[in-house]
Design an enzyme around this catalytic site. Structure first.
Site, PDB file in Angstrom:
ATOM      1  CG  HIS A 172      15.182 107.993  60.335  1.00 24.43           C
ATOM      2  ND1 HIS A 172      15.860 106.950  60.306  1.00 24.43           N
ATOM      3  CD2 HIS A 172      15.730 108.459  58.996  1.00 24.43           C
ATOM      4  CE1 HIS A 172      16.539 106.548  59.158  1.00 24.43           C
ATOM      5  NE2 HIS A 172      16.575 107.738  58.370  1.00 24.43           N
TER       6      HIS A 172
ATOM      7  CD  GLU B  13      19.611 106.412  57.274  1.00 25.19           C
ATOM      8  OE1 GLU B  13      19.547 107.622  57.020  1.00 25.19           O
ATOM      9  OE2 GLU B  13      18.460 105.795  56.999  1.00 25.19           O
TER      10      GLU B  13
ATOM     11  CD  GLU C  23      13.084 109.894  55.930  1.00 22.93           C
ATOM     12  OE1 GLU C  23      13.679 109.257  54.977  1.00 22.93           O
ATOM     13  OE2 GLU C  23      13.717 110.228  56.910  1.00 22.93           O
ATOM     14  CG  HIS C  24      13.901 104.697  56.346  1.00 22.58           C
ATOM     15  ND1 HIS C  24      14.597 103.847  55.572  1.00 22.58           N
ATOM     16  CD2 HIS C  24      14.589 105.546  56.513  1.00 22.58           C
ATOM     17  CE1 HIS C  24      15.752 104.472  55.446  1.00 22.58           C
ATOM     18  NE2 HIS C  24      15.784 105.507  56.157  1.00 22.58           N
TER      19      HIS C  24
END
Length: 429
Positions: free
Chosen positions: A46, A127, A49-50
């Site tokens: 993740h 997040e 991905e950012h």
């Protein structure tokens, strides 16, 4: 059927021209999600991905990347799952070269600038906090962590705050270099697309992808699910959020479609068993539903609902009782036909969007290693019989295998194991 090819270095391409639409949807799929993270790497899939959006060779700064994205006139997004990650977009045909250029740069030439990573790390930590503040999200995370303890499915896709807070350029580069390689990439396109011109567009990306694998291509097994009851108090919540889950088949299994029918009968609509019993008859909740999650070697049929804390035990008892009724007596022909119609309808509707077609093709190829036509998928649904649903109900709705996660319970009114051991007759009370 879509056009399919594999590059000399193992990157697979699926192209589905749809003459009736005027848009193009393209997804660059990475066959490595959070389940592939080794101990100490949790959250890195993740994190990548950012951070690839923070700068690449062609788009060296976030503002340059943002402006290029806005100039597409369409959409560009990404997500990380437990078994894959995806970078995808939807544009008009004239902007297809620009979309492929951006997607290709994201998966081949991120710069991982230290200052930008430090800033984005704070965004990811926010997040994580946001997920913890959203009861529906957090109760699901708690369910996964206890249903498959110690397995790759148990840890959060977002990672742990204290671990993510340490990730920097070295960790990002190491994970990216071993993961974003030619055999791990699937490129899927659907819509107003011509095959050969699209192949020409992606050729530079195929040539830029590193060759070979840096792992053995086998992720750790998910392990056996276990029954549990977890009560997690949260004083600030006005409702208790609940997830009840049974073990279910993996992606590839002869009973996968039949379990889908069973799930729909239980909680797939306003006339479903659980909706009628929990909301309409007993006013225990505003919403209740079931959903299936399939993975390579595991799965879960989950029931999701929220209610007043003082009524959580009753909701769980009645939900368990309704499952017991279905397990013992099966479903009716009318319920079977209604579920089949709804599943067929959802399937057909999903094929009328270029983006949905792209996602459907990718899902089939990534998880089932085959591609079925719409007619073949409809035939699978139609072949499900009452006897098959009865059999899978007996196998799946096993009260001894049920896991329950409750968030926002009051300490004096938590869910108890005896709440799950109920008789089917309670559903008639």
């Amino acid at each position: 059927m879509p056009y399919r090819s594999i590059s000399p270095h193992g990157t697979e391409l699926l192209i589905d021209p749809i003459p009736s639409v005027r848009s193009c949807s393209v997804g660059f799929w990475v066959k490595r999600g959070s389940c592939w993270e080794l101990p100490g790497e949790e959250g890195l899939a993740h994190f990548i991905e950012h951070t690839v959006f923070k700068g690449t060779a062609k788009f060296p700064e976030p503002q340059v990347m943002a402006e290029a994205t806005d100039h597409l006139g369409g959409s560009l997004d990404a997500f990380t799952g437990k078994e894959s990650a995806c970078f995808y977009g939807k544009v008009l045909k004239e902007k297809l070269p620009d979309l492929v250029s951006i997607l290709g740069d994201l998966v081949t030439t991120p710069t991982f600038d230290g200052e930008e990573l430090a800033r984005e790390r704070k965004v990811i930590l926010e997040e994580i906090s946001q997920s913890e503040d959203q009861p529906d999200d957090w109760v699901s995370e708690l369910f996964y962590s206890h249903f498959w303890p110690g397995s790759p499915l148990a840890h959060s896709i977002l990672g742990r705050r204290e671990q993510v807070g340490t990730y920097g350029r070295d960790e990002a580069r190491a994970f990216f270099d071993k993961t974003y390689r030619a055999p791990n990439i699937l490129i899927v396109a659907a819509g107003d697309i011509e095959v050969q011109p699209f192949l020409d567009l992606v050729q530079p990306v195929l040539e830029a992808l590193p060759r070979g694998l840096r792992d053995d291509g086998v992720r750790p097994a998910s392990g056996r699910p276990r029954p549990f009851v977890l009560n997690t108090p949260r004083k600030e919540l006005q409702q208790t959020s609940l997830v009840l889950g049974f073990p279910a088949p993996p992606h590839v299994h002869p009973d996968r479609v039949a379990v889908g029918v069973l799930s729909h009968v239980l909680g797939g609509g306003m006339s479903s068993r659980l909706f009628m019993e929990l909301r309409e008859k007993n006013a225990l909740c505003y919403q209740v539903g079931t959903y299936l999650t399939h993975y390579r070697d595991a799965g879960a049929l989950q029931i999701s609902a929220s209610c007043a804390p003082e009524r959580a035990r009753e909701l769980v008892r009645r939900a368990a009782a309704e499952c017991a009724k279905v397990r013992e007596a099966g479903i009716t022909r009318e319920e079977l036909d209604r579920a089949k119609l709804q599943l067929r309808t959802n399937l057909v509707f999903s094929q009328e969007s270029a983006t949905s077609r792209m996602f459907s093709l990718a899902y089939q190829r990534l998880h089932t290693d085959t591609i079925l036509s719409l007619d073949q998928q409809i035939a699978e649904i139609e072949e499900v019989s009452l006897d098959q649903v009865q059999r899978v109900a007996r196998e799946v709705l096993d009260p001894g295998a049920l896991g329950v996660s409750a968030l926002g319970v009051r300490r004096s009114a938590g869910i108890r194991k005896e709440d799950l051991a109920v008789c089917a007759g309670m559903g008639n009370s």
